[in-house]
Scaffold this motif. Structure first.
Motif, short mmCIF file in Angstrom:
data_model
loop_
_atom_site.label_atom_id
_atom_site.label_comp_id
_atom_site.label_asym_id
_atom_site.label_seq_id
_atom_site.Cartn_x
_atom_site.Cartn_y
_atom_site.Cartn_z
N HIS A 24 84.57 -64.22 40.66
CA HIS A 24 85.84 -64.72 40.11
C HIS A 24 85.67 -65.10 38.66
O HIS A 24 84.87 -65.99 38.33
CB HIS A 24 86.34 -65.89 40.97
N THR A 25 86.40 -64.41 37.80
CA THR A 25 86.25 -64.63 36.36
C THR A 25 87.57 -65.02 35.70
O THR A 25 87.61 -65.30 34.51
CB THR A 25 85.71 -63.36 35.67
N ASP A 26 88.66 -65.01 36.46
CA ASP A 26 89.99 -65.23 35.89
C ASP A 26 90.65 -66.44 36.57
O ASP A 26 90.69 -66.51 37.80
CB ASP A 26 90.83 -63.97 36.13
N LEU A 27 91.13 -67.37 35.77
CA LEU A 27 91.81 -68.55 36.33
C LEU A 27 93.26 -68.58 35.85
O LEU A 27 93.52 -68.53 34.64
CB LEU A 27 91.09 -69.83 35.87
N VAL A 67 85.03 -76.92 33.62
CA VAL A 67 84.14 -76.88 34.80
C VAL A 67 84.13 -75.45 35.38
O VAL A 67 83.08 -74.90 35.70
CB VAL A 67 84.62 -77.91 35.85
N ALA A 68 85.33 -74.87 35.48
CA ALA A 68 85.42 -73.51 36.04
C ALA A 68 84.68 -72.51 35.14
O ALA A 68 84.03 -71.58 35.63
CB ALA A 68 86.89 -73.12 36.19
N SER A 69 84.77 -72.71 33.83
CA SER A 69 84.11 -71.77 32.91
C SER A 69 82.58 -71.88 33.03
O SER A 69 81.87 -70.90 32.89
CB SER A 69 84.56 -72.01 31.47
N GLU A 70 82.10 -73.07 33.34
CA GLU A 70 80.65 -73.24 33.53
C GLU A 70 80.19 -72.49 34.79
O GLU A 70 79.02 -72.19 34.95
CB GLU A 70 80.29 -74.73 33.66
N MET A 71 81.14 -72.20 35.68
CA MET A 71 80.80 -71.51 36.93
C MET A 71 81.09 -70.00 36.85
O MET A 71 80.88 -69.29 37.82
CB MET A 71 81.58 -72.12 38.09
N GLY A 72 81.66 -69.55 35.76
CA GLY A 72 81.87 -68.09 35.62
C GLY A 72 83.25 -67.65 35.20
O GLY A 72 83.47 -66.46 34.96
N ILE A 73 84.21 -68.58 35.10
CA ILE A 73 85.54 -68.18 34.63
C ILE A 73 85.46 -67.84 33.14
O ILE A 73 84.90 -68.59 32.34
CB ILE A 73 86.57 -69.31 34.88
N GLN A 74 86.03 -66.66 32.78
CA GLN A 74 85.97 -66.22 31.38
C GLN A 74 87.35 -66.12 30.75
O GLN A 74 87.50 -66.22 29.54
CB GLN A 74 85.31 -64.84 31.31
N THR A 75 88.36 -65.85 31.60
CA THR A 75 89.71 -65.68 31.05
C THR A 75 90.68 -66.61 31.77
O THR A 75 90.53 -66.89 32.96
CB THR A 75 90.20 -64.22 31.21
N ILE A 76 91.66 -67.07 31.00
CA ILE A 76 92.67 -68.00 31.53
C ILE A 76 94.04 -67.44 31.24
O ILE A 76 94.28 -66.90 30.14
CB ILE A 76 92.51 -69.40 30.88
N ASN A 239 90.48 -47.47 34.66
CA ASN A 239 91.12 -48.77 34.42
C ASN A 239 90.11 -49.90 34.62
O ASN A 239 89.22 -49.77 35.46
CB ASN A 239 92.22 -48.98 35.47
N ASN A 240 90.29 -51.00 33.94
CA ASN A 240 89.49 -52.20 34.19
C ASN A 240 89.66 -52.57 35.67
O ASN A 240 90.77 -52.82 36.13
CB ASN A 240 90.02 -53.30 33.27
N PRO A 241 88.55 -52.62 36.46
CA PRO A 241 88.69 -52.86 37.91
C PRO A 241 89.33 -54.21 38.24
O PRO A 241 89.93 -54.38 39.29
CB PRO A 241 87.25 -52.80 38.43
N GLY A 242 89.26 -55.18 37.33
CA GLY A 242 89.87 -56.49 37.58
C GLY A 242 91.39 -56.46 37.42
O GLY A 242 92.08 -57.38 37.81
N GLN A 243 91.89 -55.39 36.81
CA GLN A 243 93.33 -55.29 36.58
C GLN A 243 94.03 -54.76 37.83
O GLN A 243 93.69 -53.68 38.31
CB GLN A 243 93.59 -54.28 35.45
N PRO A 244 95.03 -55.45 38.34
CA PRO A 244 95.69 -54.96 39.55
C PRO A 244 96.59 -53.77 39.27
O PRO A 244 97.00 -53.06 40.19
CB PRO A 244 96.52 -56.16 39.99
N SER A 245 96.90 -53.53 38.00
CA SER A 245 97.87 -52.48 37.68
C SER A 245 97.23 -51.10 37.69
O SER A 245 96.14 -50.90 37.14
CB SER A 245 98.44 -52.79 36.29
N PRO A 266 97.42 -52.99 48.55
CA PRO A 266 96.78 -54.26 48.20
C PRO A 266 95.45 -54.03 47.46
O PRO A 266 94.72 -53.10 47.77
CB PRO A 266 96.52 -54.92 49.54
N PHE A 267 95.22 -54.92 46.48
CA PHE A 267 93.99 -54.79 45.69
C PHE A 267 93.06 -55.98 45.93
O PHE A 267 92.26 -56.34 45.08
CB PHE A 267 94.33 -54.65 44.20
N CYS A 268 93.21 -56.60 47.12
CA CYS A 268 92.42 -57.80 47.44
C CYS A 268 90.92 -57.54 47.32
O CYS A 268 90.14 -58.44 46.99
CB CYS A 268 92.72 -58.26 48.86
N ASP A 269 90.49 -56.31 47.63
CA ASP A 269 89.05 -56.02 47.62
C ASP A 269 88.43 -56.22 46.25
O ASP A 269 87.23 -56.43 46.14
CB ASP A 269 88.78 -54.59 48.13
N ARG A 270 89.24 -56.16 45.17
CA ARG A 270 88.66 -56.38 43.84
C ARG A 270 89.29 -57.59 43.14
O ARG A 270 89.28 -57.69 41.92
CB ARG A 270 88.77 -55.11 43.00
#
Ligand code: SAM
Ligand code: SF4
Length: 341
Positions: A24-27, A67-76, A239-245, A266-270
């Protein structure tokens, strides 16, 4: 969708990797549940809102984000409700862009207040803008949004461009029997003005609980309408795999149009997203039926370690899929404007 075995070798510590190996990199952070529109697929006409006291302060939001960024969140991504209704939002953006591990702060808005605020948002360091717009016809806009304001949104888009926002994305929800006539005008407008348009399938998150599977105008159907009236589309590979579009270009080379198909594909797997609601609850999915209460922890003097533990527990409990369309599906009690889309 097939359900994979849980990966029991995944780190069971305070990282943001869940039991299915998803990082998980997006909050998504909601800053308010208030809104100046009343889109029928999201809000009730008569809404009651969270008290000021319940909303996280900007310092509290920034602490959670850090705190979330210290655990791996990169984009908000900031959202709501309508995020531009929260006073001085630029101050929060300034705080978030200063966090050393945050690479990008983006915003999803209905654009009504954008003309006034675009300059401040750009100055605060906002990287990206998504503007939601379902119709270019004032009467139809009012029918869908249940308030007026199309001209102000168009002015907002113009001002955002003037302030240097480049890759502006436009979001339009697709609902059978309601939005078909808006597809072609929106697609032509976005192609002419170089906006990246994305159609989103209607999800069961409307406050009035009117959603039914038959109401979902699928991305495939929308694509067929565009191809019939405007021109052939070709899928963009890689496409960027994190992008649902799922993005397409017109074969004549001008314009990108994307399809976010959470119901039909559904794109839940990614999925790489976590959420923080305006009242300070972490959630691991739009369709989560559980909240992880950061607000109480923050206000009772909890440590960063404890916040990390809370977030890790939230990620650890994430289901593999939202299960829409199956018997296992349970509608969350919160509607979209109370979660943050
Ligand atoms: N008010 C802002 C806006 O409209 O952009 C931000 C919040 S809104 C909840 C975020 C996005 O969720 C918008 O693009 C909106 O169209 C989308 N949305 C809301 N309800 C939805 C639903 N039931 N199904 C699909 N998308 C939805
Ligand atoms: Fe407001 Fe956005 Fe929901 Fe429409 S979709 S009612 S603009 S929060």
């Amino acid at each position: 969708m097939s359900f994979p075995e849980k990966d029991f070798d995944a780190p069971a510590n305070k990282s943001l990797v869940d039991e299915f190996g998803r990082h998980h990199t997006d909050l998504r952070i909601s800053v308010t549940d208030r809104c100046n529109l009343r889109c029928g697929y999201c809000m009730p006409l008569e809404a009651s809102f969270m008290s000021q006291q319940r909303l996280l302060t900007y310092d509290e939001v920034a602490r959670c984000a850090n705190v979330a960024s210290e655990m791996g969140i990169q984009t908000i991504r900031l959202t709501g409700g309508e995020p531009l209704m929260r006073p001085r939002l630029y101050q929060l953006i300034e705080q978030l862009t200063q966090l050393p591990k945050i690479q990008e702060v983006a915003l999803t808005t209905n654009g009504l207040l954008l003309a006034d605020q675009a300059e401040g948002l750009a100055r605060a360091g906002l990287s990206r803008l998504n503007v939601s717009l379902d119709s270019l016809d004032e009467a139809r806009f009012e029918k869908i949004a249940r308030r007026s304001g199309l001209q102000r949104i168009l002015e907002g888009l113009e001002e955002a461009r003037r302030q240097g926002f480049r890759s502006i994305r436009m979001n339009a929800v697709s609902i059978r029997g309601l939005t078909e006539q808006d597809i072609v005008p929106l697609a032509k407008f976005c192609r002419t003005h170089c906006f990246h348009l994305r159609f989103i399938e209607f999800m069961p998150l409307d406050a009035e609980d009117a959603w039914s599977r038959e109401d979902v105008l699928t991305g495939r159907e929308v694509r067929q309408i565009i191809e019939m009236h405007i021109g052939e589309l070709s899928q963009i590979k890689g496409n960027n795999p994190g992008q649902p579009s799922i993005d397409y270009t017109y074969v004549d080379g001008s314009g990108i149009v994307g399809f976010i198909n959470p119901v039909s594909q559904p794109f839940c797997d990614r999925c790489d997203r976590l959420r923080l609601t305006a009242d300070g609850q972490f959630r691991n999915c739009l369709f989560s039926t559980t909240d992880w209460d950061a607000r109480t922890l923050l206000r009772e003097g909890g440590s960063d370690e404890e916040l990390q533990g809370l977030l890790a527990a939230c990620v650890g409990a994430k289901h593999f899929s939202h299960s829409i369309g199956t018997e296992a599906f349970q509608r969350p009690s919160r509607a979209m404007y109370q979660i943050g889309g």
